[in-house]
Design an enzyme around this catalytic site. Sequence first.
Site, PDB file in Angstrom:
ATOM      1  N   ASP A 192       0.785  -1.228   0.000  1.00 27.13           N
ATOM      2  CA  ASP A 192       0.000   0.000   0.000  1.00 27.13           C
ATOM      3  C   ASP A 192       0.820   1.282   0.000  1.00 27.13           C
ATOM      4  O   ASP A 192       0.619   2.160  -0.833  1.00 27.13           O
ATOM      5  CB  ASP A 192      -0.928   0.022   1.220  1.00 27.13           C
ATOM      6  CG  ASP A 192      -1.887  -1.156   1.261  1.00 27.13           C
ATOM      7  OD1 ASP A 192      -1.781  -2.044   0.399  1.00 27.13           O
ATOM      8  OD2 ASP A 192      -2.739  -1.176   2.150  1.00 27.13           O
ATOM      9  N   GLU A 427       1.331 -10.086  11.324  1.00 27.16           N
ATOM     10  CA  GLU A 427       1.087  -9.584   9.979  1.00 27.16           C
ATOM     11  C   GLU A 427       2.397  -9.281   9.264  1.00 27.16           C
ATOM     12  O   GLU A 427       2.566  -9.599   8.085  1.00 27.16           O
ATOM     13  CB  GLU A 427       0.229  -8.320  10.076  1.00 27.16           C
ATOM     14  CG  GLU A 427      -0.166  -7.706   8.755  1.00 27.16           C
ATOM     15  CD  GLU A 427      -1.015  -6.450   8.920  1.00 27.16           C
ATOM     16  OE1 GLU A 427      -1.420  -5.877   7.887  1.00 27.16           O
ATOM     17  OE2 GLU A 427      -1.273  -6.040  10.075  1.00 27.16           O
TER      18      GLU A 427
END
Length: 455
Positions: A192, A427
Amino acid sequence: MVNQTVPPTGSGPAVRAAGQTAGEDGRLWELARDTLDGNWAGGHTVPSRTLYPHQWSWDSAFIAIGWAHVRPERTWSELTSLFRAQWRDGRVPHIVFNPAVSGGAYFPGPGFWASETVEGAPAVATSGLVQPPVHALAAWHAYRRLPSEEGRAALRRLYPRLVAQQRYLATCRDVGGAGLASIVHPWESGLDNSPAWDAPMSAVAAEAAVMRAYRRRDTVHADPAHRPTDLDYARYVTIVTAYRAGGYRDDDLAERHPFLVECPLFNAAMGASELALAGIAEVVGADPGPHRERAVRITQAVVNRLYDPDSGTFHPRDLRTGRLTPARTVLGLTPLILPGLPARQVEAVLAEARSARFGLAARMERPLPSHDRTATDFEALRYWRGPSWMNIVWLIRHGLLVHGHDRLAAGLRTSMIELVAAAGCHEYFHPDTGAGLGSPAFGWTAALLLDVLAD
């Protein structure tokens, strides 16, 4: 992209990692399996129970690989549920919203995307963007791990949908006209807030104050210092708003859309997916030839358009300026997943990967970072601006295996296992210390740990 020899699935890891006991392998296997079970939402798996309460596209692809080792039927449920939300034009949305989850549980939620107003969108609420097309790779990898009649039946159902996904990207998204797909938003890359997007993002007119009208949910669950900034999010919202205003159409993007980039990972995944589709085609009785031909063309286009001989690595191309973006990120290493990548580029990318920027080695001293660790804008804690991510490491490891660099691949395998052994299924991870960052109990970390333990 897959190993030449794929070991069978089973109830535990087939081979111990260097320096570990069978007991430690068993503990990690159970941790990964329990993490996936805990994230199972009945038909699909959420990335995590905290920050990501819906179904994400490339998360589901990687998660499907892990399910093949412990609950194979969920592999096919995972992919089938995702492709039920495929749009009529072939795009696979990057988020499929769970109607049982509150609309305010995630930003931007279904109301922001308003997919129900768009002709050709599915009945279920989705986003209008896509993510890297790693789904054919996942389906083929999972099937080769455990061939079965159930798997063959699933491939027969998925094959035309996977073909439609590739066709959409190759036609509607070839904005540059050179045989590569363009991404229309940084979220479509999967990375992102990578520094790779800083140059094209700087041209998107937005101010951080835009975010006063919204409530970000990510910074409720994670330290804001680890997440994209408000200015990043303001630009993300601006780009989506522009795409949504055009009904998520792709026919005149060059004239009206503020962000258009050809991404090395996205297009390498397209090329490798064509080879995976060739394998699937042979299983389901279709012609593999056109897939192999397209893989050759995509590989050549990636080299022609995205390789920079001066830096010896791959870079995104900003279609707004016609220039390659300057940042040296982990995206530059991902074309290794293309088996047809010419030897010259393979050796150049390996030199980049082994350099102080990334530190690839047969015995890794630190995790593989997502950005050049020698760069002045390297940030060890902030999302894709430095931290190490299991899915990218998994892709690069398989690229190394494809090109016969087994010792370097083994270094990445050991690094992946050691990260989870020390920090759990996070994550992402600190690129120096290996500390766990982002959401705990993360789906693709658990799934890909199972896959490398099984090797």
